[in-house]
Write a protein that holds these residues in place. Sequence first.
Motif, PDB file in Angstrom:
ATOM      1  N   ALA A  60       3.555   6.813  11.635  1.00 30.14           N
ATOM      2  CA  ALA A  60       2.183   6.365  11.369  1.00 30.14           C
ATOM      3  C   ALA A  60       2.071   5.778   9.961  1.00 30.14           C
ATOM      4  CB  ALA A  60       1.205   7.522  11.555  1.00 30.14           C
ATOM      5  N   MET A  61       2.756   6.389   9.008  1.00 32.02           N
ATOM      6  CA  MET A  61       2.764   5.855   7.640  1.00 32.02           C
ATOM      7  C   MET A  61       3.388   4.462   7.625  1.00 32.02           C
ATOM      8  SD  MET A  61       4.018   9.149   5.451  1.00 32.02           S
ATOM      9  CE  MET A  61       3.002  10.606   5.240  1.00 32.02           C
ATOM     10  N   LEU A  62       4.507   4.323   8.325  1.00 35.75           N
ATOM     11  CA  LEU A  62       5.195   3.026   8.371  1.00 35.75           C
ATOM     12  C   LEU A  62       4.336   1.969   9.051  1.00 35.75           C
ATOM     13  CD1 LEU A  62       8.787   4.267   9.230  1.00 35.75           C
ATOM     14  CD2 LEU A  62       8.034   3.263   7.055  1.00 35.75           C
ATOM     15  N   MET A  63       3.596   2.360  10.075  1.00 37.10           N
ATOM     16  CA  MET A  63       2.719   1.406  10.749  1.00 37.10           C
ATOM     17  C   MET A  63       1.618   0.922   9.799  1.00 37.10           C
ATOM     18  SD  MET A  63       0.528   1.840  14.215  1.00 37.10           S
ATOM     19  CE  MET A  63       0.800   0.561  15.392  1.00 37.10           C
ATOM     20  N   ARG A  64       1.046   1.846   9.017  1.00 36.89           N
ATOM     21  CA  ARG A  64       0.024   1.445   8.035  1.00 36.89           C
ATOM     22  C   ARG A  64       0.636   0.491   7.011  1.00 36.89           C
ATOM     23  NH1 ARG A  64      -1.624   6.797   8.975  1.00 36.89           N
ATOM     24  NH2 ARG A  64      -0.360   7.651   7.269  1.00 36.89           N
ATOM     25  N   ILE A  65       1.844   0.785   6.586  1.00 37.34           N
ATOM     26  CA  ILE A  65       2.513  -0.070   5.607  1.00 37.34           C
ATOM     27  C   ILE A  65       2.766  -1.456   6.193  1.00 37.34           C
ATOM     28  CG2 ILE A  65       4.737  -0.422   4.450  1.00 37.34           C
ATOM     29  CD1 ILE A  65       4.609   2.630   3.779  1.00 37.34           C
ATOM     30  N   GLN A  66       3.175  -1.520   7.449  1.00 34.31           N
ATOM     31  CA  GLN A  66       3.396  -2.830   8.068  1.00 34.31           C
ATOM     32  C   GLN A  66       2.111  -3.657   8.041  1.00 34.31           C
ATOM     33  OE1 GLN A  66       5.598  -1.592  11.818  1.00 34.31           O
ATOM     34  NE2 GLN A  66       6.755  -3.414  11.173  1.00 34.31           N
ATOM     35  N   ASN A  67       0.986  -3.022   8.316  1.00 32.39           N
ATOM     36  CA  ASN A  67      -0.282  -3.737   8.268  1.00 32.39           C
ATOM     37  C   ASN A  67      -0.589  -4.182   6.835  1.00 32.39           C
ATOM     38  OD1 ASN A  67      -2.635  -4.268  10.283  1.00 32.39           O
ATOM     39  ND2 ASN A  67      -3.572  -3.792   8.309  1.00 32.39           N
ATOM     40  N   ASP A  68      -0.353  -3.277   5.869  1.00 36.07           N
ATOM     41  CA  ASP A  68      -0.558  -3.614   4.458  1.00 36.07           C
ATOM     42  C   ASP A  68       0.306  -4.803   4.046  1.00 36.07           C
ATOM     43  OD1 ASP A  68      -2.329  -1.488   4.134  1.00 36.07           O
ATOM     44  OD2 ASP A  68      -0.923  -0.251   2.971  1.00 36.07           O
ATOM     45  N   LEU A  69       1.512  -4.885   4.582  1.00 38.10           N
ATOM     46  CA  LEU A  69       2.399  -5.974   4.198  1.00 38.10           C
ATOM     47  C   LEU A  69       1.882  -7.321   4.687  1.00 38.10           C
ATOM     48  CD1 LEU A  69       5.930  -4.346   4.483  1.00 38.10           C
ATOM     49  CD2 LEU A  69       4.515  -4.748   2.456  1.00 38.10           C
ATOM     50  N   PHE A  70       1.165  -7.336   5.807  1.00 36.75           N
ATOM     51  CA  PHE A  70       0.495  -8.573   6.206  1.00 36.75           C
ATOM     52  C   PHE A  70      -0.621  -8.898   5.224  1.00 36.75           C
ATOM     53  CE2 PHE A  70       2.877  -8.941  10.043  1.00 36.75           C
ATOM     54  CZ  PHE A  70       2.716 -10.258  10.445  1.00 36.75           C
ATOM     55  N   ASP A  71      -1.348  -7.858   4.761  1.00 38.53           N
ATOM     56  CA  ASP A  71      -2.369  -8.079   3.727  1.00 38.53           C
ATOM     57  C   ASP A  71      -1.727  -8.653   2.468  1.00 38.53           C
ATOM     58  OD1 ASP A  71      -4.133  -6.849   5.499  1.00 38.53           O
ATOM     59  OD2 ASP A  71      -4.457  -5.067   4.259  1.00 38.53           O
ATOM     60  N   LEU A  72      -0.577  -8.092   2.068  1.00 40.44           N
ATOM     61  CA  LEU A  72       0.104  -8.563   0.870  1.00 40.44           C
ATOM     62  C   LEU A  72       0.580 -10.005   1.046  1.00 40.44           C
ATOM     63  CD1 LEU A  72       1.248  -8.177  -1.953  1.00 40.44           C
ATOM     64  CD2 LEU A  72       3.199  -6.962  -0.924  1.00 40.44           C
ATOM     65  N   GLY A  73       1.090 -10.322   2.218  1.00 37.77           N
ATOM     66  CA  GLY A  73       1.486 -11.707   2.483  1.00 37.77           C
ATOM     67  C   GLY A  73       0.302 -12.659   2.377  1.00 37.77           C
ATOM     68  N   ALA A  74      -0.842 -12.253   2.922  1.00 38.98           N
ATOM     69  CA  ALA A  74      -2.054 -13.079   2.825  1.00 38.98           C
ATOM     70  C   ALA A  74      -2.491 -13.227   1.374  1.00 38.98           C
ATOM     71  CB  ALA A  74      -3.169 -12.453   3.664  1.00 38.98           C
TER      72      ALA A  74
END
Length: 192
Positions: A60-74
């Motif tokens: 679940a932590m990794l899934m949140r991070i994956q979403n954050d990484l899309f935010d960081l890319g944006a």
Amino acid sequence: MVKLNKIYTKTGDDGTTGLAAGPRRLKSDLRVEAYGCIDEANSAIGIARLATADHPVVDAMLMRIQNDLFDLGADLATPDLGEDLGYEPLRIVAAQVKRIEEEIDQLNSELDPLKSFILPGGSPASAHLHLARTIARRAERIMVDLVRRPGEEVSRPALEYVNRLSDFLFVAARYLNGKGKADVLWVPGKNR
């Protein structure tokens, strides 16, 4: 939300790509390289998650991070040039940095302190997270180089997040190695 009707546009055939706000940059541009490395780290995390089903808290932590990484890319794809874009661009915020710090502390609290450097490996999930960690470190180096260039901006929360990301991935890799018990320790000069 993003809507992609057509996957290829042919606009990049000249070696350029469009940033989120519209300006075109070379595909070799440092900003493009930065968010490309973030995407690469995200993909490595996705591979690691294939082996984290038995660890739902970490998954679940990794899934949140994956979403954050899309935010960081944006965030990286929309540099703050001081212009009104007509919308509020997506940015990494302090709350995301705080959350990843709390998750590092949560996992690390169950690990014994290290007495040696560890070699990347152990369980499949751990090995993949070590790979993701090194990719995140490369992204961080590129972001630091980018922010030092005239006219380029990277927010402090974005830099903090990518720095914490590699720390998280290191701790999570240890956690998934039997809470550090299956870590592969470095033995200096062992093979001389």
